[in-house]
Design an enzyme around this catalytic site. Structure first.
Site, PDB file in Angstrom:
ATOM      1  N   ARG A 149     -14.881  27.873 -17.194  1.00 60.26           N
ATOM      2  CA  ARG A 149     -16.306  27.759 -17.490  1.00 60.26           C
ATOM      3  C   ARG A 149     -16.466  27.716 -19.002  1.00 60.26           C
ATOM      4  O   ARG A 149     -15.777  28.448 -19.716  1.00 60.26           O
ATOM      5  CB  ARG A 149     -17.064  28.960 -16.910  1.00 60.26           C
ATOM      6  CG  ARG A 149     -18.568  28.821 -17.025  1.00 60.26           C
ATOM      7  CD  ARG A 149     -19.312  30.074 -16.672  1.00 60.26           C
ATOM      8  NE  ARG A 149     -19.443  30.954 -17.831  1.00 60.26           N
ATOM      9  CZ  ARG A 149     -20.307  31.957 -17.868  1.00 60.26           C
ATOM     10  NH1 ARG A 149     -21.071  32.228 -16.810  1.00 60.26           N
ATOM     11  NH2 ARG A 149     -20.392  32.725 -18.953  1.00 60.26           N
ATOM     12  N   TYR A 161     -26.911  32.707 -24.104  1.00 63.86           N
ATOM     13  CA  TYR A 161     -26.264  33.357 -22.952  1.00 63.86           C
ATOM     14  C   TYR A 161     -24.791  32.961 -22.899  1.00 63.86           C
ATOM     15  O   TYR A 161     -24.436  31.798 -23.118  1.00 63.86           O
ATOM     16  CB  TYR A 161     -26.929  32.922 -21.617  1.00 63.86           C
ATOM     17  CG  TYR A 161     -25.965  33.195 -20.526  1.00 63.86           C
ATOM     18  CD1 TYR A 161     -25.185  32.184 -19.970  1.00 63.86           C
ATOM     19  CD2 TYR A 161     -25.706  34.512 -20.150  1.00 63.86           C
ATOM     20  CE1 TYR A 161     -24.210  32.467 -19.037  1.00 63.86           C
ATOM     21  CE2 TYR A 161     -24.741  34.796 -19.222  1.00 63.86           C
ATOM     22  CZ  TYR A 161     -23.980  33.781 -18.675  1.00 63.86           C
ATOM     23  OH  TYR A 161     -23.014  34.077 -17.791  1.00 63.86           O
ATOM     24  N   ASP A 212     -22.650  27.146 -16.944  1.00 61.24           N
ATOM     25  CA  ASP A 212     -23.701  27.980 -16.379  1.00 61.24           C
ATOM     26  C   ASP A 212     -25.000  27.767 -17.156  1.00 61.24           C
ATOM     27  O   ASP A 212     -25.094  28.131 -18.323  1.00 61.24           O
ATOM     28  CB  ASP A 212     -23.281  29.455 -16.467  1.00 61.24           C
ATOM     29  CG  ASP A 212     -24.145  30.358 -15.587  1.00 61.24           C
ATOM     30  OD1 ASP A 212     -23.736  31.510 -15.347  1.00 61.24           O
ATOM     31  OD2 ASP A 212     -25.214  29.896 -15.141  1.00 61.24           O
ATOM     32  N   HIS A 214     -27.817  29.021 -16.232  1.00 59.67           N
ATOM     33  CA  HIS A 214     -28.374  30.380 -16.148  1.00 59.67           C
ATOM     34  C   HIS A 214     -29.889  30.375 -15.940  1.00 59.67           C
ATOM     35  O   HIS A 214     -30.628  31.059 -16.651  1.00 59.67           O
ATOM     36  CB  HIS A 214     -28.004  31.173 -17.399  1.00 59.67           C
ATOM     37  CG  HIS A 214     -27.678  32.601 -17.102  1.00 59.67           C
ATOM     38  ND1 HIS A 214     -28.562  33.621 -17.269  1.00 59.67           N
ATOM     39  CD2 HIS A 214     -26.561  33.164 -16.613  1.00 59.67           C
ATOM     40  CE1 HIS A 214     -28.013  34.769 -16.928  1.00 59.67           C
ATOM     41  NE2 HIS A 214     -26.780  34.533 -16.521  1.00 59.67           N
ATOM     42  N   GLU A 238     -24.165  25.299 -12.975  1.00 54.61           N
ATOM     43  CA  GLU A 238     -24.538  26.526 -12.250  1.00 54.61           C
ATOM     44  C   GLU A 238     -25.952  26.961 -12.582  1.00 54.61           C
ATOM     45  O   GLU A 238     -26.386  26.898 -13.736  1.00 54.61           O
ATOM     46  CB  GLU A 238     -23.568  27.624 -12.630  1.00 54.61           C
ATOM     47  CG  GLU A 238     -23.871  28.954 -12.005  1.00 54.61           C
ATOM     48  CD  GLU A 238     -22.880  30.016 -12.461  1.00 54.61           C
ATOM     49  OE1 GLU A 238     -21.759  29.660 -12.848  1.00 54.61           O
ATOM     50  OE2 GLU A 238     -23.251  31.198 -12.448  1.00 54.61           O
ATOM     51  N   GLU A 264     -25.671  33.564  -7.315  1.00 50.94           N
ATOM     52  CA  GLU A 264     -25.195  34.910  -7.681  1.00 50.94           C
ATOM     53  C   GLU A 264     -26.311  35.946  -7.565  1.00 50.94           C
ATOM     54  O   GLU A 264     -26.031  37.129  -7.387  1.00 50.94           O
ATOM     55  CB  GLU A 264     -24.602  34.931  -9.074  1.00 50.94           C
ATOM     56  CG  GLU A 264     -25.563  34.688 -10.187  1.00 50.94           C
ATOM     57  CD  GLU A 264     -24.879  34.649 -11.539  1.00 50.94           C
ATOM     58  OE1 GLU A 264     -23.953  33.827 -11.725  1.00 50.94           O
ATOM     59  OE2 GLU A 264     -25.248  35.445 -12.396  1.00 50.94           O
ATOM     60  N   ARG A 285     -22.872  30.777  -4.470  1.00 53.68           N
ATOM     61  CA  ARG A 285     -22.217  31.794  -5.306  1.00 53.68           C
ATOM     62  C   ARG A 285     -22.517  33.231  -4.901  1.00 53.68           C
ATOM     63  O   ARG A 285     -22.221  34.168  -5.625  1.00 53.68           O
ATOM     64  CB  ARG A 285     -22.616  31.585  -6.766  1.00 53.68           C
ATOM     65  CG  ARG A 285     -21.984  30.362  -7.338  1.00 53.68           C
ATOM     66  CD  ARG A 285     -22.078  30.171  -8.820  1.00 53.68           C
ATOM     67  NE  ARG A 285     -22.135  31.303  -9.685  1.00 53.68           N
ATOM     68  CZ  ARG A 285     -21.090  32.012 -10.096  1.00 53.68           C
ATOM     69  NH1 ARG A 285     -19.886  31.736  -9.618  1.00 53.68           N
ATOM     70  NH2 ARG A 285     -21.243  33.022 -10.928  1.00 53.68           N
ATOM     71  N   GLU A 341     -14.989  33.114  -9.291  1.00 55.55           N
ATOM     72  CA  GLU A 341     -15.114  33.478 -10.706  1.00 55.55           C
ATOM     73  C   GLU A 341     -14.261  34.704 -10.980  1.00 55.55           C
ATOM     74  O   GLU A 341     -14.204  35.640 -10.164  1.00 55.55           O
ATOM     75  CB  GLU A 341     -16.570  33.787 -11.046  1.00 55.55           C
ATOM     76  CG  GLU A 341     -16.802  34.189 -12.490  1.00 55.55           C
ATOM     77  CD  GLU A 341     -18.274  34.381 -12.801  1.00 55.55           C
ATOM     78  OE1 GLU A 341     -19.103  34.322 -11.879  1.00 55.55           O
ATOM     79  OE2 GLU A 341     -18.597  34.584 -13.986  1.00 55.55           O
ATOM     80  N   TRP A 404     -33.819  34.625 -18.409  1.00 54.63           N
ATOM     81  CA  TRP A 404     -32.641  34.895 -19.261  1.00 54.63           C
ATOM     82  C   TRP A 404     -31.402  34.307 -18.648  1.00 54.63           C
ATOM     83  O   TRP A 404     -31.233  34.332 -17.431  1.00 54.63           O
ATOM     84  CB  TRP A 404     -32.434  36.406 -19.452  1.00 54.63           C
ATOM     85  CG  TRP A 404     -31.147  36.655 -20.152  1.00 54.63           C
ATOM     86  CD1 TRP A 404     -30.871  36.416 -21.466  1.00 54.63           C
ATOM     87  CD2 TRP A 404     -29.932  37.146 -19.566  1.00 54.63           C
ATOM     88  NE1 TRP A 404     -29.590  36.724 -21.752  1.00 54.63           N
ATOM     89  CE2 TRP A 404     -28.963  37.165 -20.628  1.00 54.63           C
ATOM     90  CE3 TRP A 404     -29.561  37.529 -18.307  1.00 54.63           C
ATOM     91  CZ2 TRP A 404     -27.639  37.594 -20.419  1.00 54.63           C
ATOM     92  CZ3 TRP A 404     -28.247  37.954 -18.094  1.00 54.63           C
ATOM     93  CH2 TRP A 404     -27.336  37.986 -19.146  1.00 54.63           C
TER      94      TRP A 404
HETATM   95  C1  CS2 Z   1     -23.175  35.001 -15.105  1.00 62.75           C
HETATM   96  C2  CS2 Z   1     -23.142  36.489 -15.199  1.00 62.75           C
HETATM   97  O1  CS2 Z   1     -20.919  35.200 -14.465  1.00 62.75           O
HETATM   98  C3  CS2 Z   1     -21.937  34.495 -14.392  1.00 62.75           C
HETATM   99  O2  CS2 Z   1     -22.018  33.397 -13.809  1.00 62.75           O
HETATM  100  O3  CS2 Z   1     -24.308  34.447 -14.557  1.00 62.75           O
HETATM  101  O4  CS2 Z   1     -22.492  36.800 -16.388  1.00 62.75           O
HETATM  102  C4  CS2 Z   1     -24.496  37.183 -15.183  1.00 62.75           C
HETATM  103  O5  CS2 Z   1     -25.186  36.848 -16.367  1.00 62.75           O
HETATM  104  C5  CS2 Z   1     -24.249  38.671 -15.107  1.00 62.75           C
HETATM  105  O6  CS2 Z   1     -23.469  38.931 -13.990  1.00 62.75           O
HETATM  106  C6  CS2 Z   1     -25.567  39.417 -15.023  1.00 62.75           C
HETATM  107  O7  CS2 Z   1     -25.306  40.784 -14.895  1.00 62.75           O
HETATM  108 MG    MG Z   2     -23.940  32.673 -13.518  1.00 67.43          MG
END
Ligand code: CS2
Ligand code: MG
Length: 404
Positions: A149, A161, A212, A214, A238, A264, A285, A341, A404
């Protein structure tokens, strides 16, 4: 005579970051562990378990995994949500751990056995600059990773991020009160394709590349980003948009063939039922710790398998080695595995959670021990007291609150 649960401990520890773990003990002395960590909201899940779940577990038959799941889900009345489903996940995971130990089998054998030799994982290449991220991609490739990634800073933005202070470990929950980041979609959309152009130029077409977003774009912006990335053949883009509006993904699909991975933050099958059944995503995810444990996550993956959707479970540092251990037992056995991941934990976290999954040749290999193959060192855990920590918030350059 059926065994019964006689003790349930909710263990909060902070070896570098906060984790919540549930440990169940049966009358026959068999223990099982489950991850209950919800980044930034750990105490909410700890309270849900301590105050509302543990009293109902004492005396239950640990072998009744499905019935316990249904009891905790339907019995709550207030269904779904990350706190409730993380608590249920911890109980479910611990019960599968116990069942494996009683059966004398690694949990993946109870799930139907191996469907592959190893679990292909991806690492995180993060750096402020493109040159820096090229070095990181090379490092992960040289470590044997088959997928990486990529996240870089966005020129003109103070922070972005995914780019942390430390190259190997990224922990976003960095302050008791949420720190504030600034975001510019325009700067990001202009910058991101140039990063992947450089990476493909340097590394060629074989290496699987992921990115990502995000949750930060609108569907049409995500369509534009996906189209701009098509020449670089990403394995996935992602979380392109916040995923509450599942039908919004139809708009993204109309504009790009870049594969999409989402989930996620999902905690039940209902969060992704439309995304999967309309084939609006390519990877789901969802994780053991946040989507109701092994029992429920397996249901999500089974639905996904009907619609050509593969797994791509979250595996950030805020999911403990207990979650990772459980994830690998599912990953190695389901027919529609995609990617896992793998953000490595710190040495002190690994010491608190002794486990024997291992990284080899771009794969993670699950434990062969009965159960999940992980535990928590309660004495060592007690030496790392909880520290309040929240995830950052994000504002646009004009101050408007953003994802975020
Ligand atoms: C992220 C994470 O790993 C990922 O794909 O989206 O780092 C996410 O920001 C954190 O798990 C939030 O606690
Ligand atoms: Mg993520």
């Amino acid at each position: 005579m059926a065994d019964k649960i006689v003790d349930a401990r909710v263990i909060i520890t902070s070896p570098g970051r906060n984790f919540v773990t549930l440990k169940l003990i049966t009358e026959d002395g068999v223990s099982g562990v489950g991850d209950a960590t919800l980044n930034g909201r750990e105490l909410a899940v700890a309270s849900y378990l301590t105050d509302h779940v543990v009293p109902a577990l004492i005396g239950r038959d640990p072998a009744r995994i499905e019935d316990t799941w249904q009891y905790l889900y339907k019995g709550a009345y207030w269904r779904r949500g990350p706190v409730t489903m993380s608590a249920i996940a911890a109980v479910d995971t611990a019960l599968w751990d116990i069942l494996g130990k009683v059966a004398g089998l690694p949990v993946y054998q109870l799930l139907g056995g191996r469907s592959r030799e190893g679990v292909t994982v991806y690492g995180h290449a993060n750096a402020e600059t493109v040159d820096g991220v090229l070095e990181e991609v090379a490092r992960y490739r040289d470590l044997g990773y088959r997928a990486v990634r990529v996240q870089t800073s966005v020129p003109g933005l103070r922070t972005t991020y995914g780019v942390g202070r430390d190259r190997m470990f990224y922990e976003p929950a960095d302050a008791a009160i949420a720190s504030e980041a600034t975001w510019s979609t325009e700067r990001y959309l202009a910058h991101t394709p140039t990063v992947f152009a450089r990476i493909r130029e340097e590394f060629g077409p074989e290496l699987k590349l992921l990115h990502d977003v995000h949750h930060r774009l609108t569907p049409i912006e995500a369509g534009r980003l996906g189209r701009s990335l098509e020449p670089y053949a990403l394995t996935w883009m992602e979380d392109p948009v916040p995923a509450e509006l599942q039908e919004g993904f139809r708009l993204i699909r109309q504009h790009t063939t870049t594969p999409i991975a989402v989930g996620e933050v999902f905690n039940t099958i209902w969060d992704c039922q439309q995304l999967i059944s309309e084939q609006l995503i390519d990877y789901v995810r969802a994780t053991v710790v946040h989507a109701g444990g092994i029992t429920h996550l397996r249901r999500i993956f089974d639905l996904a398998a009907l619609y050509h959707v593969r797994s791509g479970s979250h595996g950030a540092t805020d999911l403990s080695p207990v979650c990772m251990s459980a994830a690998l037992h599912l990953d190695i056995s389901i027919p529609n595995f995609g990617l896992q991941e793998y953000m490595r934990h710190t040495d002190e976290t690994d010491a608190v959670f002794p486990h024997d999954y291992r990284f080899e040749n771009g794969y993670l290999l699950p434990s062969e021990a009965p159960g999940l193959g992980v535990d928590i060192d309660e004495k060592l855990a007690a030496t790392f007291p909880y520290r309040p920590a929240s995830l950052p918030v994000n504002r646009l350059e004009d101050g408007t609150m953003h994802s975020w």
